[in-house]
Write a protein that holds these residues in place. Structure first.
Motif, PDB file in Angstrom:
ATOM      1  N   ALA A 126       0.806  -1.212   0.000  1.00 31.41           N
ATOM      2  CA  ALA A 126       0.000   0.000   0.000  1.00 31.41           C
ATOM      3  C   ALA A 126       0.840   1.263   0.000  1.00 31.41           C
ATOM      4  CB  ALA A 126      -0.932   0.001   1.216  1.00 31.41           C
ATOM      5  N   ARG A 127       1.947   1.261   0.721  1.00 34.46           N
ATOM      6  CA  ARG A 127       2.815   2.427   0.786  1.00 34.46           C
ATOM      7  C   ARG A 127       4.278   1.983   0.690  1.00 34.46           C
ATOM      8  NH1 ARG A 127       1.996   5.288   6.130  1.00 34.46           N
ATOM      9  NH2 ARG A 127       1.759   3.131   6.863  1.00 34.46           N
ATOM     10  N   PHE A 128       5.115   2.881   0.212  1.00 37.27           N
ATOM     11  CA  PHE A 128       6.550   2.565   0.153  1.00 37.27           C
ATOM     12  C   PHE A 128       7.339   3.842   0.389  1.00 37.27           C
ATOM     13  CE2 PHE A 128       5.784   4.061  -4.128  1.00 37.27           C
ATOM     14  CZ  PHE A 128       6.960   4.685  -4.510  1.00 37.27           C
ATOM     15  N   ARG A 129       8.572   3.637   0.793  1.00 37.70           N
ATOM     16  CA  ARG A 129       9.506   4.731   1.006  1.00 37.70           C
ATOM     17  C   ARG A 129      10.757   4.411   0.185  1.00 37.70           C
ATOM     18  NH1 ARG A 129      10.618   6.517   7.069  1.00 37.70           N
ATOM     19  NH2 ARG A 129      11.761   4.531   7.126  1.00 37.70           N
ATOM     20  N   ALA A 130      11.080   5.290  -0.780  1.00 33.70           N
ATOM     21  CA  ALA A 130      12.149   5.000  -1.734  1.00 33.70           C
ATOM     22  C   ALA A 130      13.531   5.091  -1.123  1.00 33.70           C
ATOM     23  CB  ALA A 130      12.054   5.940  -2.932  1.00 33.70           C
ATOM     24  N   ALA A 131      13.698   5.801  -0.020  1.00 32.14           N
ATOM     25  CA  ALA A 131      15.000   5.919   0.632  1.00 32.14           C
ATOM     26  C   ALA A 131      14.771   6.298   2.086  1.00 32.14           C
ATOM     27  CB  ALA A 131      15.887   6.943  -0.068  1.00 32.14           C
ATOM     28  N   VAL A 132      15.775   5.988   2.898  1.00 34.80           N
ATOM     29  CA  VAL A 132      15.687   6.312   4.321  1.00 34.80           C
ATOM     30  C   VAL A 132      15.602   7.822   4.488  1.00 34.80           C
ATOM     31  CG1 VAL A 132      16.816   6.133   6.554  1.00 34.80           C
ATOM     32  CG2 VAL A 132      16.932   4.224   4.929  1.00 34.80           C
ATOM     33  N   GLY A 133      14.593   8.305   5.236  1.00 34.35           N
ATOM     34  CA  GLY A 133      14.423   9.730   5.472  1.00 34.35           C
ATOM     35  C   GLY A 133      13.425  10.388   4.548  1.00 34.35           C
ATOM     36  N   GLN A 134      13.032   9.713   3.455  1.00 37.71           N
ATOM     37  CA  GLN A 134      12.044  10.282   2.561  1.00 37.71           C
ATOM     38  C   GLN A 134      10.632  10.026   3.079  1.00 37.71           C
ATOM     39  OE1 GLN A 134      12.478   9.153  -1.522  1.00 37.71           O
ATOM     40  NE2 GLN A 134      14.520  10.087  -1.738  1.00 37.71           N
ATOM     41  N   ASP A 135       9.670  10.768   2.521  1.00 40.01           N
ATOM     42  CA  ASP A 135       8.280  10.606   2.919  1.00 40.01           C
ATOM     43  C   ASP A 135       7.688   9.333   2.335  1.00 40.01           C
ATOM     44  OD1 ASP A 135       8.450  13.012   4.264  1.00 40.01           O
ATOM     45  OD2 ASP A 135       7.733  14.178   2.535  1.00 40.01           O
ATOM     46  N   TRP A 136       6.689   8.808   3.022  1.00 39.53           N
ATOM     47  CA  TRP A 136       5.965   7.652   2.517  1.00 39.53           C
ATOM     48  C   TRP A 136       5.102   8.077   1.328  1.00 39.53           C
ATOM     49  CZ3 TRP A 136       6.695   2.717   4.118  1.00 39.53           C
ATOM     50  CH2 TRP A 136       7.403   2.527   5.313  1.00 39.53           C
ATOM     51  N   GLN A 137       4.958   7.175   0.365  1.00 38.05           N
ATOM     52  CA  GLN A 137       4.183   7.460  -0.838  1.00 38.05           C
ATOM     53  C   GLN A 137       3.226   6.303  -1.112  1.00 38.05           C
ATOM     54  OE1 GLN A 137       4.897   8.433  -5.602  1.00 38.05           O
ATOM     55  NE2 GLN A 137       6.652   8.279  -4.211  1.00 38.05           N
ATOM     56  N   PRO A 138       1.986   6.593  -1.423  1.00 40.45           N
ATOM     57  CA  PRO A 138       1.042   5.516  -1.741  1.00 40.45           C
ATOM     58  C   PRO A 138       1.439   4.789  -3.023  1.00 40.45           C
ATOM     59  CG  PRO A 138      -0.105   7.550  -1.199  1.00 40.45           C
ATOM     60  CD  PRO A 138       1.329   7.904  -1.359  1.00 40.45           C
ATOM     61  N   VAL A 139       1.139   3.511  -3.057  1.00 39.00           N
ATOM     62  CA  VAL A 139       1.410   2.676  -4.225  1.00 39.00           C
ATOM     63  C   VAL A 139       0.252   2.806  -5.204  1.00 39.00           C
ATOM     64  CG1 VAL A 139       1.775   0.326  -5.071  1.00 39.00           C
ATOM     65  CG2 VAL A 139       2.845   1.075  -2.934  1.00 39.00           C
ATOM     66  N   ALA A 140       0.546   3.270  -6.422  1.00 37.95           N
ATOM     67  CA  ALA A 140      -0.496   3.368  -7.443  1.00 37.95           C
ATOM     68  C   ALA A 140      -0.734   2.015  -8.103  1.00 37.95           C
ATOM     69  CB  ALA A 140      -0.096   4.407  -8.487  1.00 37.95           C
ATOM     70  N   SER A 141       0.324   1.276  -8.369  1.00 39.00           N
ATOM     71  CA  SER A 141       0.204  -0.065  -8.958  1.00 39.00           C
ATOM     72  C   SER A 141       1.493  -0.825  -8.702  1.00 39.00           C
ATOM     73  CB  SER A 141      -0.074   0.020 -10.463  1.00 39.00           C
ATOM     74  OG  SER A 141       1.001   0.667 -11.134  1.00 39.00           O
ATOM     75  N   TRP A 142       1.406  -2.118  -8.784  1.00 40.67           N
ATOM     76  CA  TRP A 142       2.587  -2.957  -8.578  1.00 40.67           C
ATOM     77  C   TRP A 142       2.428  -4.258  -9.352  1.00 40.67           C
ATOM     78  CZ3 TRP A 142       2.157  -7.721  -6.029  1.00 40.67           C
ATOM     79  CH2 TRP A 142       0.931  -7.962  -5.409  1.00 40.67           C
ATOM     80  N   ALA A 143       3.549  -4.929  -9.622  1.00 39.77           N
ATOM     81  CA  ALA A 143       3.554  -6.211 -10.326  1.00 39.77           C
ATOM     82  C   ALA A 143       4.626  -7.093  -9.711  1.00 39.77           C
ATOM     83  CB  ALA A 143       3.810  -6.009 -11.819  1.00 39.77           C
ATOM     84  N   GLY A 144       4.359  -8.368  -9.707  1.00 39.64           N
ATOM     85  CA  GLY A 144       5.297  -9.324  -9.141  1.00 39.64           C
ATOM     86  C   GLY A 144       4.573 -10.273  -8.218  1.00 39.64           C
TER      87      GLY A 144
END
Length: 512
Positions: A448-466
């Protein structure tokens, strides 16, 4: 026709593996002895014996498997040594070759054979024998009956008389035919007909031989009569493309040296082009005070022209500390040459920009050979594995073929940016629980949410595959990895290739 000399090295497969004559050794082919050393022969080992029989005769027998390619490569050294004394050698098979007798140059036929044998002994061929006759077959039979390190000379016009009393089995040696071949079958038939010597066979009328045995029998009949059915096929001596500029007096300035080299470089390229070749790797050597001062190997992504060679010499001389005395010689040595057709421009062009090549090569000469890299693609599952780097000018050598299926590899499109080191990330579910992958490759929850790097803000997941799970090198406890890859897109449009391993998330690459 000129006289023919045949040089024969008995037991050549033993010599090729660099075994001493005093060591009992044998080379096996399909379980049978193909060749053996003198020491093994003294113990009763013979050609054609099976492995077990040979070992029973000589318990200390050293056995080697036959390698035809290694045999031929080792004999190439012998051919080169003979060509230094008499050009135009004709290789018949490894251990056997023929040349036109250079008698006038060395003072006689026997003298020429002695000089060549002496040269081969210094090369490590401890048993070489020479036969000289009017034809190839007679000269080979003379070589097989000569003493070690000696020659047997059949006088002009005496080949038929020399061959007359030889056994009919001598035809097995013609054209290198093994006993199981057509020649061997014909020899057995002649023996059953009561023709036990070459003279018996030679006395038959040629027309009858052709009618009964065909063209192949007629060829062997002419050999038995001492006639030379065909001239030896001599190989060409490889041309020497090395170019040398001698400076008298020596020069200590780069530009005058480069200017003086222009004619030599143009002749170097023209000589190669005359043989349909181009140079892709050149070794440039510079001498000062009569000794080698600097040597460097240069490679080109396409091929070297005269201007390219002059530039490389200039850059090599300008290198810090390369030249400390006036230059008296510059040598251009082509190490890799390739057919011109493989590198020529197409009808509508399409070749690389020469100005770009020269600029990159110039930068490479300043910052170092390994500092400028070109990128290509090889096989692999992840984008980092598929990246193949090589110094500019070198052809990359792929360790993983790209044509294989590579199960678990990513579907297209490929990410545009691949990080040298994966960046730490985090992916959680709707309630903040950690997301992972089970041993069966199932996702433990919906990202549902991810953080691309330590210290960055959380961002909602628009779509994913895998996931795309990979159990890599499971047989190696140290190198084994169990990972799963995901493609994750944020609501701001940023897309990442992520991997999860041991419950930890990492960003491996980014899509643009």
């Amino acid at each position: 026709m000129g006289r023919t000399m045949v040089l024969w090295a008995p037991d050549w497969p033993i010599i090729a593996i660099e075994m001493s004559a005093s060591t009992p050794a044998a080379v096996l082919d399909k379980g049978q002895v193909l060749a053996c050393s003198q020491a093994a022969r003294a113990e009763g080992v013979r050609r054609g014996m099976r492995r077990r029989d040979a070992q029973s005769r000589c318990p200390g027998l050293v056995l080697h498997d036959y390698n035809a390619d290694a045999d031929a490569r080792a004999f190439e050294t012998v051919l080169t040594a003979i060509e230094e004394l008499s050009p135009g050698v004709a290789p018949l098979r490894p251990g056997l070759c023929a040349i036109n007798v250079p008698s006038r140059f060395y003072g006689g036929e026997a003298e020429a054979a002695a000089i060549i044998a002496e040269r081969l002994v210094r090369l490590g061929v401890w048993d070489v024998r020479a036969g000289i006759a009017d034809g190839l077959f007679a000269a080979e039979q003379a070589a097989r009956r000569a003493l070690a390190q000696d020659s047997l000379v059949i006088s002009a016009g005496g080949s038929a008389q020399f061959l007359r009393d030889l056994p009919i089995d001598a035809l097995d040696d013609a054209l290198g035919a093994p006993p199981a071949s057509a020649a061997g079958g014909l020899v057995g038939l002649l023996r059953r007909m009561g023709l036990l010597t070459l003279g018996d066979f030679a006395s038959l009328p040629p027309a009858d031989v052709h009618t009964r045995f065909g063209s192949h029998g007629e060829l062997l009949h002419r050999m038995a009569r001492g006639l030379n059915p065909q001239p030896i096929s001599r190989r060409r001596v490889p041309p020497e493309f090395e170019a040398t500029l001698v400076l008298e007096p020596p020069l200590d300035l780069v530009e005058p040296i480069a200017f003086s080299l222009r004619r030599t470089a143009e002749a170097f390229v023209t000589d190669l082009a005359g043989h349909g070749l181009v140079c892709t790797t050149v070794l440039i050597e510079v001498d000062t005070d009569g000794s080698l001062a600097t040597s460097r190997r240069w490679m080109h992504p396409r091929w070297f022209g005269a201007t390219d060679l002059i530039d490389r010499v200039r850059w090599q001389l300008q290198a810090e500390g390369a030249i400390r005395a006036p230059v008296d010689a510059v040598r251009l040595i082509p190490e890799v040459t390739e057919p011109l057709g493989d590198h020529a421009d197409s009808l509508f062009g399409g070749g690389p920009d020469e100005r770009v090549e020269r600029g990159v090569a110039r930068v490479q000469s300043i910052v170092g050979h390994e500092s400028v890299m070109s990128v290509s693609v090889q096989g692999g599952r992840g984008p980092g594995e598929r990246r193949l780097l090589a110094p500019w000018g070198e052809r990359p050598v792929a360790s993983r073929p790209s044509g294989l299926p590579w199960p678990g590899s990513l579907p297209p499109p490929a990410p545009a940016t691949v990080y040298t080191e994966p960046q730490q990330a985090m992916v959680v579910g709707e309630t903040g629980q950690a997301i992972g992958v089970t041993g069966r490759g199932m996702v433990t929850g919906e990202p549902a949410r991810f953080r691309a790097a330590v210290g960055q803000d959380w961002q909602p997941v628009a779509s994913w595959a895998g996931p795309w799970p990979i159990d890599d090198q499971w047989w190696d406890e140290v190198a084994a990895r169990r990972i799963a890859r995901f493609q994750v897109v944020g609501v701001d449009g940023s897309a990442y290739l992520m991997i999860v391993e041991g419950g930890h998330w990492w960003i491996e690459a980014k899509y643009d």
